[in-house]
Design an enzyme around this catalytic site. Structure first.
Site, short mmCIF file in Angstrom:
data_model
loop_
_atom_site.label_atom_id
_atom_site.label_comp_id
_atom_site.label_asym_id
_atom_site.label_seq_id
_atom_site.Cartn_x
_atom_site.Cartn_y
_atom_site.Cartn_z
N ARG A 1 -35.33 22.24 50.63
CA ARG A 1 -35.38 22.60 52.08
C ARG A 1 -35.27 21.14 52.78
NH1 ARG A 1 -40.13 25.86 54.09
NH2 ARG A 1 -38.83 25.93 56.01
N CYS B 1 -43.82 19.51 57.98
CA CYS B 1 -43.38 20.20 57.19
C CYS B 1 -42.51 21.11 57.84
CB CYS B 1 -44.71 20.83 56.41
SG CYS B 1 -45.97 21.89 57.49
#
Length: 284
Positions: free
Chosen positions: A184, A241
């Site tokens: 990701r 994040c």
């Protein structure tokens, strides 16, 4: 007082202490109802359920109509009322757990510290560690708690805004550390946010790298050696994040390592990528 991690054995010795509050933080980002279902099927006796979306996050859109990310911080007054509803007072030892290596429990740990309460720990190894010791589960919800009297005190942790992170692109005074999985981070296999990639110049430290094979945290020395190449001092680091949840896991790991001082960017990638004017990097 436990301020970072607590073992299943230690929790079992104190689980019936009236001065302890245990909170179940299980969750699934792709199925928001999963945590409550898991709690109902069996939880640590006396534990109360804390939902990431409704209890530990605020409104996704601010009063100005601007998207603040998938899990923005709750209003402090709202969070204080929630914590008191769970029976938390200034002298309460809080223990948070999940079944995901602390992935979600660390968010509650960080939020308590944001409210100035440091007597909070994450169950090391989570529910699997509890069950591995043969400890019981129950399905009944505990009776409503007597209202706690937790005080709102000065935060023990710090945050930065999206504007701060954007400004840092030019100054490079701080190191941004992204807690998402490496794919990701590179912009691959993005299934949660509308844009793949990462904040330019951010470094990748997946939160799962804080854990051993059995889901417990690595020891302090190993964590120190693994974080050391990322920044000169933790005070230089901004943790982010996808939405400000697993970044708290890295912040917890830094505390375990004896490396305090890093700050949280709560909006994280979900807020950052919502504005196409903000630059996006891909690859390593």
């Amino acid at each position: 007082m436990h301020t970072t991690l607590i073992s299943a054995a230690e929790l079992a010795r104190n689980a019936h202490d009236s001065q302890w509050v245990v909170l179940d933080c299980r969750h699934d980002l792709m199925n928001p109802a999963a945590g409550r279902v898991a709690y109902a099927s069996g939880h640590i006796p006396g534990a109360r359920f804390a939902h990431i979306d409704t209890d530990l996050s605020g409104a996704k859109t601010g009063a100005d109509g601007v998207f603040r990310g998938r899990h923005p911080l709750p209003e402090r007054a709202t969070l204080l009322a929630t914590l008191r509803r769970w029976g938390i007072s200034d002298g309460t030892q809080v223990v948070a757990y999940d079944a995901h290596g602390g992935m979600f429990a660390a968010r509650l740990w960080w939020l308590l510290r944001w409210m100035g309460h440091d007597s909070v720990a994450v169950l090391d190894g989570g529910l699997p560690a509890w069950q591995a010791q043969g400890q019981p589960l129950e399905t009944a919800e505990p009776a409503p708690a007597s209202a706690g009297t937790l005080s709102e005190r000065a935060a023990l942790v710090q945050t930065v805004t999206v504007e701060d992170v954007l400004f840092n692109l030019s100054t490079q005074d701080r190191i941004v550390v992204d807690a998402r999985a490496a794919d990701r981070y590179r912009g691959e296999n993005e299934t949660i946010d509308p844009v793949g990639g990462h904040i330019p110049h951010a470094r990748n430290r997946c939160f799962k790298d804080n854990l051993t094979a059995d889901g417990t945290f690595k020891d302090a020395a190993q964590l120190r050696s693994e974080f050391a190449p990322l920044f000169a001092t933790a005070a230089q680091a901004i943790m982010q994040c996808g939405s400000g949840v697993t970044a708290c896991h890295n912040l917890l790991a830094l505390e375990v390592a004896g490396m305090p001082g890093a700050v949280l960017y709560p909006g994280s990638w979900s807020e950052w990528c919502a504005d196409p004017a903000r630059p996006v990097a891909t690859g390593n």
